[in-house]
Write a protein that holds these residues in place. Structure first.
Motif, PDB file in Angstrom:
ATOM      1  N   PHE A  20      26.145  42.216  48.058  1.00  0.00           N
ATOM      2  CA  PHE A  20      25.882  42.577  46.675  1.00  0.00           C
ATOM      3  C   PHE A  20      24.535  42.043  46.221  1.00  0.00           C
ATOM      4  O   PHE A  20      23.794  42.703  45.509  1.00  0.00           O
ATOM      5  CB  PHE A  20      26.966  42.028  45.739  1.00  0.00           C
ATOM      6  N   ALA A  21      24.198  40.835  46.616  1.00  0.00           N
ATOM      7  CA  ALA A  21      22.950  40.214  46.195  1.00  0.00           C
ATOM      8  C   ALA A  21      21.749  40.980  46.727  1.00  0.00           C
ATOM      9  O   ALA A  21      20.704  41.017  46.106  1.00  0.00           O
ATOM     10  CB  ALA A  21      22.896  38.764  46.650  1.00  0.00           C
ATOM     11  N   THR A  32      28.329  32.837  39.620  1.00  0.00           N
ATOM     12  CA  THR A  32      29.747  32.927  39.922  1.00  0.00           C
ATOM     13  C   THR A  32      30.545  32.622  38.666  1.00  0.00           C
ATOM     14  O   THR A  32      30.326  31.598  38.017  1.00  0.00           O
ATOM     15  CB  THR A  32      30.133  31.942  41.039  1.00  0.00           C
ATOM     16  N   TYR A  33      31.459  33.499  38.311  1.00  0.00           N
ATOM     17  CA  TYR A  33      32.258  33.338  37.105  1.00  0.00           C
ATOM     18  C   TYR A  33      33.309  32.251  37.269  1.00  0.00           C
ATOM     19  O   TYR A  33      33.932  32.119  38.311  1.00  0.00           O
ATOM     20  CB  TYR A  33      32.966  34.652  36.743  1.00  0.00           C
ATOM     21  N   CYS A  54      43.176  45.846  49.493  1.00  0.00           N
ATOM     22  CA  CYS A  54      44.368  45.240  48.916  1.00  0.00           C
ATOM     23  C   CYS A  54      44.166  43.734  48.831  1.00  0.00           C
ATOM     24  O   CYS A  54      43.709  43.120  49.782  1.00  0.00           O
ATOM     25  CB  CYS A  54      45.586  45.546  49.778  1.00  0.00           C
ATOM     26  N   GLY A  55      44.475  43.160  47.695  1.00  0.00           N
ATOM     27  CA  GLY A  55      44.337  41.720  47.506  1.00  0.00           C
ATOM     28  C   GLY A  55      43.087  41.382  46.720  1.00  0.00           C
ATOM     29  O   GLY A  55      42.372  42.263  46.249  1.00  0.00           O
ATOM     30  N   PRO A  56      42.800  40.090  46.563  1.00  0.00           N
ATOM     31  CA  PRO A  56      41.625  39.680  45.800  1.00  0.00           C
ATOM     32  C   PRO A  56      40.339  40.045  46.539  1.00  0.00           C
ATOM     33  O   PRO A  56      40.207  39.775  47.725  1.00  0.00           O
ATOM     34  CB  PRO A  56      41.765  38.166  45.682  1.00  0.00           C
ATOM     35  N   VAL A  57      39.425  40.685  45.843  1.00  0.00           N
ATOM     36  CA  VAL A  57      38.143  41.087  46.413  1.00  0.00           C
ATOM     37  C   VAL A  57      37.030  40.716  45.442  1.00  0.00           C
ATOM     38  O   VAL A  57      37.234  40.685  44.233  1.00  0.00           O
ATOM     39  CB  VAL A  57      38.102  42.604  46.710  1.00  0.00           C
ATOM     40  N   PRO A  58      35.832  40.427  45.965  1.00  0.00           N
ATOM     41  CA  PRO A  58      34.721  40.102  45.077  1.00  0.00           C
ATOM     42  C   PRO A  58      34.182  41.355  44.396  1.00  0.00           C
ATOM     43  O   PRO A  58      34.133  42.428  44.993  1.00  0.00           O
ATOM     44  CB  PRO A  58      33.682  39.485  46.014  1.00  0.00           C
ATOM     45  N   ALA A  59      33.801  41.205  43.151  1.00  0.00           N
ATOM     46  CA  ALA A  59      33.172  42.291  42.400  1.00  0.00           C
ATOM     47  C   ALA A  59      31.980  41.700  41.665  1.00  0.00           C
ATOM     48  O   ALA A  59      31.909  40.490  41.449  1.00  0.00           O
ATOM     49  CB  ALA A  59      34.156  42.899  41.405  1.00  0.00           C
ATOM     50  N   LEU A  73      26.790  38.827  37.639  1.00  0.00           N
ATOM     51  CA  LEU A  73      27.949  37.943  37.615  1.00  0.00           C
ATOM     52  C   LEU A  73      28.924  38.361  38.702  1.00  0.00           C
ATOM     53  O   LEU A  73      29.325  39.527  38.765  1.00  0.00           O
ATOM     54  CB  LEU A  73      28.630  38.014  36.249  1.00  0.00           C
ATOM     55  N   GLN A  74      29.299  37.426  39.570  1.00  0.00           N
ATOM     56  CA  GLN A  74      30.290  37.707  40.605  1.00  0.00           C
ATOM     57  C   GLN A  74      31.621  37.100  40.190  1.00  0.00           C
ATOM     58  O   GLN A  74      31.678  35.982  39.689  1.00  0.00           O
ATOM     59  CB  GLN A  74      29.874  37.120  41.941  1.00  0.00           C
ATOM     60  N   TYR A  75      32.691  37.855  40.410  1.00  0.00           N
ATOM     61  CA  TYR A  75      34.038  37.411  40.048  1.00  0.00           C
ATOM     62  C   TYR A  75      35.037  38.059  41.001  1.00  0.00           C
ATOM     63  O   TYR A  75      34.677  38.936  41.782  1.00  0.00           O
ATOM     64  CB  TYR A  75      34.353  37.776  38.591  1.00  0.00           C
ATOM     65  N   GLN A  76      36.269  37.606  40.959  1.00  0.00           N
ATOM     66  CA  GLN A  76      37.317  38.136  41.828  1.00  0.00           C
ATOM     67  C   GLN A  76      38.207  39.100  41.040  1.00  0.00           C
ATOM     68  O   GLN A  76      38.542  38.824  39.892  1.00  0.00           O
ATOM     69  CB  GLN A  76      38.193  37.002  42.376  1.00  0.00           C
ATOM     70  N   VAL A  77      38.557  40.217  41.656  1.00  0.00           N
ATOM     71  CA  VAL A  77      39.502  41.164  41.064  1.00  0.00           C
ATOM     72  C   VAL A  77      40.562  41.504  42.105  1.00  0.00           C
ATOM     73  O   VAL A  77      40.357  41.308  43.301  1.00  0.00           O
ATOM     74  CB  VAL A  77      38.808  42.469  40.581  1.00  0.00           C
ATOM     75  N   MET A  78      41.673  42.011  41.652  1.00  0.00           N
ATOM     76  CA  MET A  78      42.725  42.444  42.564  1.00  0.00           C
ATOM     77  C   MET A  78      42.417  43.874  43.000  1.00  0.00           C
ATOM     78  O   MET A  78      42.265  44.769  42.149  1.00  0.00           O
ATOM     79  CB  MET A  78      44.082  42.373  41.864  1.00  0.00           C
TER      80      MET A  78
END
Length: 85
Positions: A20-21, A32-33, A54-59, A73-78
């Motif tokens: 992503f960077a 990082t959030y 499936c599962g937590p992934v970086p967004a 901003l990087q954060y985790q989403v399901m």
């Protein structure tokens, strides 16, 4: 077994953050959030696609604050690829 799954998840998160960077300008640092992060979002420019994992992934969300400065901003989403059946 759980330790190996956690290690794989962390490895993929690190690789994903670097990928992503690479899409952002060189002078934009990826933040990082965390729950204590103070956000000033005036305009959302883009939000990364998490695909069908499936599962937590970086967004990542690229946005401009009220002063016109660009942030990433990087954060985790399901991920939405999980099935209930």
């Amino acid at each position: 077994m759980k330790l190996s799954k956690i290690a794989v998840l962390l490895a993929f998160s690190t690789i994903g953050a670097q990928a992503f960077a690479a899409d952002e300008p060189a002078n934009t640092q990826v933040e990082t959030y965390s729950y204590s992060t103070q956000l000033d979002v005036a305009h959302v420019i883009s939000i990364s696609d998490t695909g069908t994992q499936c599962g937590p992934v970086p967004a990542q969300m690229t946005y401009e604050d009220s002063n016109g400065a660009r942030h990433v901003l990087q954060y985790q989403v399901m991920g939405s690829g999980c099935s209930n059946g």
